[in-house]
Design a protein around this motif. Structure first.
Motif, PDB file in Angstrom:
ATOM      1  N   GLY A 179       0.834  -1.356  -0.135  1.00  0.00           N
ATOM      2  CA  GLY A 179      -0.091   0.132   0.191  1.00  0.00           C
ATOM      3  C   GLY A 179       0.606   1.313  -0.081  1.00  0.00           C
ATOM      4  N   ILE A 180       1.962   1.203   0.620  1.00  0.00           N
ATOM      5  CA  ILE A 180       2.800   2.472   0.940  1.00  0.00           C
ATOM      6  C   ILE A 180       3.502   2.611  -0.639  1.00  0.00           C
ATOM      7  CG2 ILE A 180       4.931   3.225   1.913  1.00  0.00           C
ATOM      8  CD1 ILE A 180       3.896   1.965   4.489  1.00  0.00           C
ATOM      9  N   GLU A 202       2.091   9.071  -6.412  1.00  0.00           N
ATOM     10  CA  GLU A 202       2.524  10.329  -6.089  1.00  0.00           C
ATOM     11  C   GLU A 202       3.923  10.977  -6.554  1.00  0.00           C
ATOM     12  OE1 GLU A 202       2.139  10.496  -2.009  1.00  0.00           O
ATOM     13  OE2 GLU A 202      -0.075  10.774  -2.205  1.00  0.00           O
ATOM     14  N   LYS A 203       4.674   9.769  -6.923  1.00  0.00           N
ATOM     15  CA  LYS A 203       6.216  10.313  -7.067  1.00  0.00           C
ATOM     16  C   LYS A 203       7.054   9.489  -8.257  1.00  0.00           C
ATOM     17  CE  LYS A 203       7.114  12.386  -2.711  1.00  0.00           C
ATOM     18  NZ  LYS A 203       6.175  13.275  -2.741  1.00  0.00           N
ATOM     19  N   GLY A 204       6.038   8.343  -8.747  1.00  0.00           N
ATOM     20  CA  GLY A 204       6.881   7.446  -9.620  1.00  0.00           C
ATOM     21  C   GLY A 204       6.875   8.026 -11.152  1.00  0.00           C
ATOM     22  N   GLU A 205       7.456   7.276 -12.006  1.00  0.00           N
ATOM     23  CA  GLU A 205       7.661   7.686 -13.313  1.00  0.00           C
ATOM     24  C   GLU A 205       6.451   8.149 -14.057  1.00  0.00           C
ATOM     25  OE1 GLU A 205       9.444   5.716 -17.550  1.00  0.00           O
ATOM     26  OE2 GLU A 205       9.497   4.644 -15.849  1.00  0.00           O
ATOM     27  N   PHE A 206       5.326   7.705 -13.758  1.00  0.00           N
ATOM     28  CA  PHE A 206       4.076   8.191 -14.276  1.00  0.00           C
ATOM     29  C   PHE A 206       3.134   8.858 -13.492  1.00  0.00           C
ATOM     30  CE2 PHE A 206       5.340   4.009 -16.084  1.00  0.00           C
ATOM     31  CZ  PHE A 206       5.706   4.469 -17.556  1.00  0.00           C
ATOM     32  N   SER A 207       3.758   9.482 -12.488  1.00  0.00           N
ATOM     33  CA  SER A 207       3.050  10.257 -11.592  1.00  0.00           C
ATOM     34  C   SER A 207       2.456  11.606 -12.332  1.00  0.00           C
ATOM     35  CB  SER A 207       3.689  11.004 -10.650  1.00  0.00           C
ATOM     36  OG  SER A 207       4.838  11.680 -10.628  1.00  0.00           O
ATOM     37  N   LEU A 208       1.472  12.166 -11.796  1.00  0.00           N
ATOM     38  CA  LEU A 208       0.866  13.533 -12.806  1.00  0.00           C
ATOM     39  C   LEU A 208       2.198  14.384 -12.557  1.00  0.00           C
ATOM     40  CD1 LEU A 208      -2.599  13.803 -11.394  1.00  0.00           C
ATOM     41  CD2 LEU A 208      -1.897  13.214 -13.516  1.00  0.00           C
TER      42      LEU A 208
END
Length: 107
Positions: free
Chosen positions: A77-78, A85-91
């Motif tokens: 979940g974390i 929120e912060k991954g390669e495909f985050s907004l």
């Protein structure tokens, strides 16, 4: 997230890290002859119905694992939230990429 390990899903989901990837039925055809995803064809949909027991068995196995292992459930979940929120495909990353392309194009 629990998803089937097909198409580009493994680019975002890492098995037992930020989600769960279930194995697709090996007998199914996931791409058309033109190498396009085959997920909207009648054959694909019928195949999913035909092999639903194969898929359901995996879902049961992973649901049981998540129910029994609260530490794993919390860790996934974390990591899933971090991916969003912060991954390669985050907004934010997508916004930065688009902004970079726009700035380069308007030089």
């Amino acid at each position: 997230v629990i998803a089937m390990n097909i198409y580009d899903i493994p680019e975002v989901i890492s098995h037992l890290k930020n989600g769960i990837l279930i194995s697709p039925p090996p007998q199914m055809k996931y791409y058309t002859k033109a190498k396009a995803p085959n997920d909207h064809s009648l054959n694909f949909i019928n195949g999913m119905v035909k092999y639903s027991e194969y898929i359901i068995n995996q879902l049961e196995e992973f649901f049981a694992l998540l129910i029994e292992d609260s530490k794993l459930r919390k860790t996934i979940g974390i990591e899933a939230r971090q991916t969003i929120e912060k991954g390669e495909f985050s907004l934010e990353n997508q916004r930065q990429k688009i902004l970079s392309v726009f700035e380069e194009a308007t030089k």
